[in-house]
Structures are given as C-alpha cells and as structure tokens.
Design a protein around this motif. Sequence first.
Motif, short mmCIF file in Angstrom:
data_model
loop_
_atom_site.label_atom_id
_atom_site.label_comp_id
_atom_site.label_asym_id
_atom_site.label_seq_id
_atom_site.Cartn_x
_atom_site.Cartn_y
_atom_site.Cartn_z
N GLU A 64 0.84 -1.20 0.00
CA GLU A 64 0.00 0.00 0.00
C GLU A 64 0.88 1.25 0.00
N VAL A 65 0.51 2.20 -0.85
CA VAL A 65 1.22 3.47 -0.90
C VAL A 65 0.28 4.60 -0.49
N LYS A 66 0.78 5.44 0.39
CA LYS A 66 0.11 6.69 0.71
C LYS A 66 0.96 7.79 0.09
N TRP A 67 0.45 8.42 -0.97
CA TRP A 67 1.21 9.45 -1.66
C TRP A 67 1.10 10.77 -0.93
N ALA A 68 2.21 11.44 -0.79
CA ALA A 68 2.25 12.75 -0.14
C ALA A 68 2.75 13.78 -1.15
N ASN A 69 2.05 14.89 -1.26
CA ASN A 69 2.44 15.95 -2.20
C ASN A 69 3.55 16.79 -1.56
#
Length: 340
Positions: A64-69
């Motif tokens: 699982e990836v949680k993308w952060a800007n």
Amino acid sequence: MTLAKTFKIAFFSLLGFGAIHNPAAAQDAPLLAKVPPGTVLTIGDPVTQKALEVSGLDKELTFEVKWANISGGPQTSEAFRAHALDVGSVAEIPSIFANWNNLPVRNIAYRERRDPIANPIYRFGIAPGAGVKTLADFRGKRIAFSPGQAQGTLVLRALHAADLKSSDVTLVELPSTGDVYPKALASKQVDIAPLGTVYIRRYITQYGPDGATLIEHGLRDDPGHLYAPQWVLDDPAKAAALAEYVGLWARATEWVNRNPDLWIKEYYVGQQGLSREDGEYLVKMTGEQIVPADWSDVKKRHQETINLLADELGNKPFDVEQIFDNRFEKLGAAALAKGL
C-alpha cells in the motif's frame, strides 16, 4: 552575516540544533525477497507518482502506498522528522544537511542526465545591464542565494570554478521558489540568479528585450536521489517495499524517456497546467535520464560536495558512505535490464 551563519539559521529552523550525526553503518542484512503483507509506505515523489499512474506501472505495486504531495529538501526533511514520510525524491544536498543536523538518512537510488553539460537543470540568469558574460564576471556582483538547496550549492560551485570566494561577491539570501528569482533579476535586486524549469525560458521571453541574458555554468547539476530515514531502512518490511519502489522508479524514469509526447500531455499540460510549448521545452532541456548500476562516480562527486560545503560552513566533513545504503545500488539498473 557570515555564510556559515546564513546556512545554520536556514537549516536549524527546519532540522533542529545539533552537531554532525553519525548514523549506523549500512546494514549487512539482505533485503527481503518479498514485501510482507500489510506493509505501507508514505512516499513524497509526485513526479514518479504521475509517471507510474500514466504508464500503468502502479498496478505492479505489491504494498500500500500513501502518496504525499511533498518535494524539495526542507519540506521532505521536516516530514521525516515528524515521522510523516518514509521516502522522498530530492537532489544531492538534502541528505548532506540532514546528517549534519541529527537527521540520519541514506540515499537509496540515483539517476542523472546522460549529457549533463548539454542538459543542465539550471542556467544563470543575468540582470539587464549587469555586464556578466562568464563566471569570472561574478566578482563584485550580487547573487541570489538559497542556503542549503541545490541552487545555493551551484552558486558556490560556480564561484569555486572561477577561482572566487564567497567574500568576492554579495550573496543575497532569497527563497528559490516560484518566480522570485526572475523578478529579483528584472527589478535589479540582484545581478545574477540560478534559474530552472520554465523560468529559464520565460525570463528571456519576458525580459530579453530589456537586456536580460543567460549564461551556461558548464558544471554538473543533475543528481537526483531517493532518500529515506535510517529508522525506515531498519524496518525489514519497509526496506523491502523501498527496494520494490526503487525498481519501479527506475522503470518509470525510462518510460518517461520513451514517451515524451504523452508525458507532456499528461504531466506538464494536464497536471502542471503548462502550455504545450513549455512542456516541449522542458523535455528537450531534460534530455535522457539514466539510472547507473555503479555509484562510484556519484559518491566521489558527492564527497567533493560535502567537502566544499563543510569548508564554507566551518563544519567537519564526513565520509560519504554515511549517506548511501549500498544494498540498493544495483536495484534500479537491474529492474531496467528486465525491460518495461
């Protein structure tokens, strides 16, 4: 204010006080062959995120990836300190300053431009009437300076290449964000400023009729890294996920090389809101990006950067091996060898 104090104020506010941190030696434990179920990574790498989505490579992620800007050294390091990010994408400078300020991190991936002199990231913008045609002409000039960022280090390298010292010029501390530098040049607040991305083209288009010019610096300014905190690398599950991500990151890099028209449409125009002409300019300026299987040369250059910045800051140089995790060295190139 001395150059050393300028650097320290800029970084201590973000990274905290402290002397050089000596992180643990690179782990000898091999990376797990598979990512354990339930592993999650929070990733700050917006460009690769888009490349994975457009190419479809994101479907190969097994965790699982949680993308952060989040991008850029100061923002990424701040997120690391808050334990809000596991890995980020930056140039060569952030890992150096992080380790100088008690934030143990390591580089886990590296890419460069095939022809870094023909395809530099930055060019020096020259204010109208400044009379600067070569690096030697920097003497006595006012130069926009962003401490601890790639642009600031490029200024120091340029001075070194011209056999000049920081005391031979006036460094004007300005944030290298948005159009701050082009406006500072146009208003003659500074004589020289390193410009990047579309601001190179826009500066000449807008202010060229008034006498604005550009000069090439002739130096390498192309290193790109993924880096992660030591405590993330010490977690076997997260380290395995990072290894998988490095492979996909390399393949995404190659996909962008091979699909410039689609990249312009989906990223530069569709996501960044730039014109087609700006996108074409940026693709041409970037050239081909490559992922070497051997870090020997990059470590040598990185050590030279450490030594240069240490000399300017009055800090103690450290061994470049402190900020590279060699377990990841060949993973990007190995993934490319298997094809897209």
